[in-house]
Design an enzyme around this catalytic site. Structure first.
Site, mmCIF file in Angstrom:
data_model
loop_
_atom_site.group_PDB
_atom_site.id
_atom_site.type_symbol
_atom_site.label_atom_id
_atom_site.label_comp_id
_atom_site.label_asym_id
_atom_site.label_seq_id
_atom_site.Cartn_x
_atom_site.Cartn_y
_atom_site.Cartn_z
ATOM 1 N N GLU A 123 0.827 -1.208 0.000
ATOM 2 C CA GLU A 123 0.000 0.000 0.000
ATOM 3 C C GLU A 123 0.860 1.256 0.000
ATOM 4 O O GLU A 123 0.609 2.206 -0.738
ATOM 5 C CB GLU A 123 -0.878 -0.064 1.242
ATOM 6 C CG GLU A 123 -1.544 1.185 1.716
ATOM 7 C CD GLU A 123 -1.957 0.991 3.166
ATOM 8 O OE1 GLU A 123 -2.967 0.310 3.400
ATOM 9 O OE2 GLU A 123 -1.262 1.495 4.071
ATOM 10 N N ASP A 170 -4.937 -3.515 -2.877
ATOM 11 C CA ASP A 170 -4.878 -2.049 -2.897
ATOM 12 C C ASP A 170 -3.527 -1.536 -3.349
ATOM 13 O O ASP A 170 -3.445 -0.588 -4.134
ATOM 14 C CB ASP A 170 -5.263 -1.456 -1.526
ATOM 15 C CG ASP A 170 -4.446 -1.979 -0.364
ATOM 16 O OD1 ASP A 170 -3.689 -2.957 -0.528
ATOM 17 O OD2 ASP A 170 -4.593 -1.416 0.749
#
Length: 413
Positions: free
Chosen positions: A96, A157
């Site tokens: 991330e 993500d």
């Protein structure tokens, strides 16, 4: 993947007509094609901007970027790598964070003469840490020795932002230098589709480890629903599957808000039963007893949904963003300091702390409501006045990125 140790108006804005950004090859001296502060990507008609001179807004973002960069953009691992350090995560380096870093440095090019060097260093780190399941994806976590750990598989993500960052880089600097940004982006996007999208529901998986035999195969994380990224992937690849994927996520957002959060618009960290009747998790499915609440994952949703609303003018994204804005504005009485770190979907708080990861995303949804100028200005002032905390990578990274959007400096490649 959770990485913290701690813890409506009905009138749609007119869709924007996207200006053609200059081709990266058009820059005479190898500088960025879309330098920060150029504002060549118009937002949807009627989108609000924080009050004050545009030059002041831009400078406030640059100041926050410099503080973020000093706190978190490091060269700790050698090998010509750059890394985004995450001191408040389960490990010092997480996918991330590297995705955030690639998007941020590509967008800040022009304000930061070292942006391309940093981007290429981050990319070099990413390429050196492939997922064990799909080598075109990024292993989700690295330890203090910069080695991938905890199975060396991916987190969706991070990969979505890595791919988006590569598309930004292709537009900024072209793909004829050290790295073929566009080629790498296409490989990454194809890998996301193959390994991180559920082929039957068209919704994001939690990572490339969640195959058809996994108990979490029909669980999806709301903070992975990056609608504007899916639009960019469709444009870059020409693959109509990304239209299907985008629509599936927008339909899910709309239905979850209507069925489970009609008065708030809040989404759960995790949605289960996506193969039948999707619903918020009942208790812990992956991270905490609050997996079915608006917690440390879903706190990013107003930013992600709002970003698509202001950059595309899409009616569904606008409606979803405005629900969130109307609720939080009322809940806090217009006081950004009253946003707390966790809500049930009915709007009641289950925690009492404050963190930029929860406060900052609402600055983007505020942009979608013509009646929210004072609320938007209050949020912007709060973000400007709140220093980057070097121990809180997560909140600081969300804070900076929402300011980039709110200042009009975000664009879709």
């Amino acid at each position: 993947m959770h990485r913290l140790k701690s813890a409506l108006a009905t009138v749609a804005l007119a869709p924007t007509v996207l200006a053609l950004l200059p081709a990266a090859s058009a820059t005479a001296a190898g500088g960025p094609a879309v330098p920060f502060g150029s504002h060549t990507f118009p937002y949807a008609a009627g989108t609000l901007r924080p009050g004050g001179a545009q030059s002041s807004l831009d400078q406030q973002v640059i100041d926050k970027y410099n503080a973020w960069k000093a706190a978190f953009l490091k060269q700790n691992c050698g090998n010509g790598w750059y890394e985004v350090l995450s001191p408040d995560a389960d490990h010092p380096y997480v996918a991330e964070g590297q995705g955030y870093g690639m998007v941020i440095t590509a967008l800040m090019a022009g304000a930061d003469p070292g942006a391309k060097t940093a981007f290429d260093g981050l990319l070099k780190f990413v390429l050196a840490h492939p997922s064990v399941n799909n080598p075109d994806l990024l292993a989700a976590e690295q330890n203090a020795s910069c080695r991938s750990v905890d199975g060396s598989d991916s987190a969706t993500d991070g990969d979505l932002d890595v791919a988006y960052g590569l598309l930004l880089a292709d537009r900024q600097w072209g793909s004829t230098g050290t790295y073929d940004y566009k080629g790498l982006a296409l490989e990454h996007i194809d890998a996301i589709k193959a390994s991180e999208i559920n082929p039957s529901t068209h919704l994001t998986l939690l990572g490339d480890w969640s195959d058809s035999g996994d108990s979490l195969h029909y669980v999806t994380r709301s903070s992975d629903w990056m609608i504007d990224h899916f639009r960019a992937f469709r444009s870059a690849t020409g693959d109509a599957a990304w239209d299907t994927i985008r629509t599936a996520h927008q339909n899910l957002i709309t239905s979850q808000q209507s069925r489970y959060a009609a008065n708030t618009g809040l989404l759960a960290d995790f949605v289960v039963n996506t193969d039948s009747t999707p619903k918020p998790a009942a208790g812990q499915v992956l991270e905490s007893p609050h997996d079915g609440d608006y917690g440390w994952n879903a706190c990013r949703d107003p930013w992600r949904i709002g970003t698509d609303a202001v950059t595309s003018g899409d009616a569904a994204s606008l409606a979803s963003a405005r629900k969130l804005n109307a609720w939080i504005r009322s809940k806090t009485g217009g006081n950004p300091g009253a946003v707390v770190t966790g809500y049930r979907l009915n709007g009641s708080a289950f925690d009492s702390g404050t963190d930029m990861a929860f406060t900052a995303p609402f600055v983007v949804t505020a942009m979608t409501d013509p009646g929210s100028q004072a609320w938007l200005d209050a949020l912007w002032s709060k973000l400007v006045a709140t220093p980057i905390n070097p121990s809180l990578y997560y909140g600081g990274s969300v804070q900076l990125q929402t300011m980039i959007v709110a200042s009009g400096n975000y664009w879709r490649p």
